[in-house]
Design a protein around this motif. Structure first.
Motif, short mmCIF file in Angstrom:
data_model
loop_
_atom_site.label_atom_id
_atom_site.label_comp_id
_atom_site.label_asym_id
_atom_site.label_seq_id
_atom_site.Cartn_x
_atom_site.Cartn_y
_atom_site.Cartn_z
N LEU B 32 0.84 -1.21 0.00
CA LEU B 32 0.00 0.00 0.00
C LEU B 32 0.87 1.25 0.00
CD1 LEU B 32 -2.81 -0.90 2.57
CD2 LEU B 32 -3.14 -0.37 0.16
N GLY B 33 1.89 1.24 0.86
CA GLY B 33 2.81 2.37 0.90
C GLY B 33 3.52 2.55 -0.44
N LEU B 36 1.11 4.18 -2.77
CA LEU B 36 0.95 5.58 -2.41
C LEU B 36 2.14 6.40 -2.93
CD1 LEU B 36 -0.21 8.00 -0.90
CD2 LEU B 36 0.79 7.11 1.20
N ASP B 37 3.35 5.90 -2.64
CA ASP B 37 4.54 6.64 -3.07
C ASP B 37 4.68 6.61 -4.58
OD1 ASP B 37 5.26 7.37 -0.52
OD2 ASP B 37 6.37 5.53 -0.16
N ALA B 40 2.21 9.04 -6.03
CA ALA B 40 2.62 10.42 -5.72
C ALA B 40 3.85 10.81 -6.52
CB ALA B 40 2.88 10.56 -4.23
N GLN B 236 -5.13 11.05 -3.32
CA GLN B 236 -4.46 9.75 -3.19
C GLN B 236 -3.90 9.58 -1.79
OE1 GLN B 236 -1.57 10.11 -6.27
NE2 GLN B 236 -2.96 9.48 -7.90
N SER B 237 -3.28 10.63 -1.29
CA SER B 237 -2.65 10.54 0.01
C SER B 237 -3.68 10.26 1.10
CB SER B 237 -1.90 11.84 0.30
OG SER B 237 -1.32 11.78 1.56
N THR B 239 -6.65 8.96 0.86
CA THR B 239 -7.26 7.64 0.71
C THR B 239 -6.30 6.55 1.20
OG1 THR B 239 -8.42 8.43 -1.25
CG2 THR B 239 -8.29 6.04 -0.96
N PHE B 240 -5.08 6.60 0.71
CA PHE B 240 -4.13 5.55 1.10
C PHE B 240 -3.75 5.65 2.57
CE2 PHE B 240 -3.72 4.75 -3.36
CZ PHE B 240 -3.33 3.43 -3.44
N GLN B 241 -3.61 6.89 3.07
CA GLN B 241 -3.27 7.04 4.49
C GLN B 241 -4.37 6.44 5.35
OE1 GLN B 241 -0.46 7.77 5.52
NE2 GLN B 241 0.56 9.31 4.27
N ARG B 325 9.53 5.35 3.62
CA ARG B 325 8.22 4.72 3.86
C ARG B 325 8.41 3.37 4.54
NH1 ARG B 325 3.36 6.73 3.83
NH2 ARG B 325 3.87 7.82 1.91
#
Lengths: 241, 358
Positions: B32-33, B36-37, B40, B236-237, B239-241, B325
């Motif tokens: 997931l991280g 996200l990265d 981004a 995105q941030s 949601t993923f966070q 991350r």
């Protein structure tokens, strides 16, 4: 080796009018009824009595595991009824040795580590002296070659001997033994009692042994009988106090 | 604590279930991280390429280049401020027409540590994603729709994507191409979408930004601030966070549940240890040590599995395993395990040492 603080003039245990009551009001059960008892500094006392008579309660009160409802409990001259939980834990670790009925060794520690574990509770480092003492105790208990064995690799008698070694590891002033022969056959029971007597008397430590087993009565300096929470005069006529 | 670690080493099978669950959770957190990265980073390459520079947008544009329009005259005003070495234009246009390759075309004046100076001959710097995906090399010619304007690839640079691959040409050439292909999108003469300010020498960026902010009609921001303002990054941030946060809570609950159950199993043992003089704190510290130990093993296994899994994913998927991350995930898992293990405190506290006898 004598216990670390032992003054032979100070009794190992003094109970003065100790009363322990469970429940409240109409549900009240008196487990100990004004019990007064003195155990000498190197005395081996057997506590007998029918089931539910209060033997276990007396043992737990004497071992600083349970606070009495009233009365005074002094172990090695120290009044323990006013101690907090933390102090009681430290007191048990340093002054009282326990041999439990079901042995209760830590199953994933070796025989040697089961002896050393009581040192760790005080935050002490397991130094060379502690290891030497554990090895010496195991040797004396006839387990010199079994120090690295896990409890599952030991017989019932060997486990009982490790438990005795654990009780003696910190040089306690009082050793409390609960039904040491209940799970052993006659021969093993005799061996364990011989060993207990030798170790207890050899070290000048006081011991209270709770038992139902008539075969072990001969090992006692004194026999005390408890019925319905009250002590009775022993069969040999000696006083309970 | 020593007893607890010995149990962990000598009876590892007891911890297989919680270790397996934690390993899967670590894989989930890492992947997931990574998404996200990846998302981004793949959306922000042009701005990260301007790290160490200040970006200037028109007031009220909310730091969005497509909404911004800055007078060229502002450039001269900015250039006169103490600490400014150079000011240049920055413009962009996205191309998504027909069956052509989607790109974002940038026009720029100033080089950065990442982007080489614009080619005087009209050459283009392109994103490596475009080169890798379509086998483009330096010297190749790209035809930019809708008028098939030719540009020659002069350099290929890593990590410049903004959702789509990007192509960088001089501001002058950009104006020519956009003027022909999509005149409506061309900023009027005398204006640019944004300006880039290069600080002089060791000038502190924050201090310079404060000086520039005094000029009316503009917003000045660092590249990080511009990235944070991008709606796609914010969405995105968040949601993923949110998903990652819930996964950490699940991790905590898994540890709490497992060690609460194992504490129930150990009531007799703990009663004996308490009778022998062990304090509650000692026993709970042992449980926490076991939780941390299991988590460390799960982190190592989970990280290995995650890397293998990410390696199997198609290259088009935007997954990136960033050390920062991964560190954050590791610390988060260990912290969750520690907090989860402390849920056993009340149960251990309630164990009566008197239960060891009778």
């Amino acid at each position: 080796m004598k216990p670390k603080h032992m003054d032979t003039n100070i009794p190992a245990l003094q109970l003065d009018k100790v009363r322990k009551v469970y429940g409240t009001d109409d549900q009240e059960v008196v487990a100990l009824d004004d019990v007064s008892l003195t155990v000498g500094s190197d005395e081996m006392m057997l506590l007998v009595g029918p089931s539910g008579s209060g033997k276990t309660t007396l043992l737990t009160v004497a071992g600083a595991l349970l606070r009495p409802t009233s009365g005074s409990v002094r172990v090695g001259g120290v009044e323990i009824t006013d101690l907090g939980d933390r102090q009681l834990a430290e007191f048990r670790r340093d002054q009282v040795g326990f041999v439990f009925q079901s042995v209760n060794l830590v199953p994933f520690l070796t025989a040697r580590e089961n002896l050393l574990v009581v040192r760790q509770f005080g935050g002490s480092r397991i130094d060379a002296a502690a290891k030497q003492r554990a090895d010496q105790l195991l040797d004396e208990l006839g387990l010199g070659g079994r120090g690295a064995s896990l409890p599952s690799q030991l017989s019932g008698g060997q486990k009982q001997r490790v438990a005795i070694g654990r009780a003696l590891m910190n040089d306690p002033s009082l050793v409390l033994v609960d039904e040491p022969t209940s799970a052993l056959d006659s021969e093993l029971g005799k061996q364990v009692m011989d060993l207990l007597r030798r170790e207890i008397k050899g070290r000048g430590v006081a011991a209270i042994i709770v038992t139902h087993d008539d075969r072990v009565l001969e090992y006692a300096d004194r026999i005390v009988r408890i019925v319905d929470g009250a002590l009775e005069t022993a069969a040999d006529g000696s006083s309970t106090d | 604590m020593g007893i607890a670690l010995k149990e962990l080493i000598r009876r590892p099978s007891r911890f297989v279930s919680v270790g397996g669950a934690l390993t899967m959770l670590v894989v989930l957190l890492v992947v997931l991280g990574g998404f996200l990265d990846g998302l981004a980073l793949n959306s922000t390459g042009p701005y990260r390429a301007h790290e160490g520079r200040l970006l200037v947008f028109s007031d009220g544009s909310e730091l969005l280049i497509q909404r911004s329009k800055v007078d060229t005259a502002r450039g001269d005003q900015l250039a006169s401020v103490e600490g400014v070495a150079a000011v240049g234009a920055l413009n962009q246009i996205a191309s998504t027409a027909g069956d052509t390759v989607d790109i974002v075309l940038f026009g720029y004046d100033l080089s950065t540590e990442v982007i080489p100076p614009p080619s005087a001959e009209g050459g283009a710097v392109i994103d490596r994603a475009l080169a890798d995906r379509y086998d483009v090399t330096e010297g190749d010619t790209l035809l930019l729709r809708a008028t098939s304007e030719p540009v020659t690839v002069s350099a290929i640079v890593d990590d410049l994507s903004q959702g789509s691959p990007t192509v960088w040409i001089s501001t002058q050439r950009w104006r020519e191409i956009v003027g022909v292909g999509n005149p409506a999108a061309l900023p009027p003469v005398g204006t640019d979408q944004a300006l880039v300010v290069e600080p002089a020498g060791d000038t502190d960026l924050a201090t310079l930004a404060t000086r520039l902010t005094a000029i009316d009609g503009i917003d000045v921001a660092t590249s990080d601030e511009v990235i944070d303002a991008l709606p796609v990054v914010q969405q995105q941030s968040s949601t993923f966070q949110g998903i990652i946060g819930v996964t950490f809570v699940v991790t905590l609950m898994v540890v709490a549940l497992f060690f609460t159950l194992i504490t129930l199993e150990r009531v007799d043992l703990y009663a004996v240890l308490k009778a022998l003089g062990a304090r509650t704190g000692y026993l709970v510290a042992g449980i926490s040590a076991q939780a941390i130990g299991v988590s460390l093993v799960a982190l190592v296994l989970g990280l290995g599995l995650s890397m293998a899994f990410v390696g199997l994913l198609p290259a088009e998927l935007p997954v990136r395993l960033v050390p920062g991350r991964l560190l954050q995930t590791g610390v988060g898992v260990l912290l969750s395990a520690l907090i989860g293990s402390l849920f056993t405190l009340r149960r251990v506290l309630n164990i009566d040492p008197a239960e060891a006898i009778g």
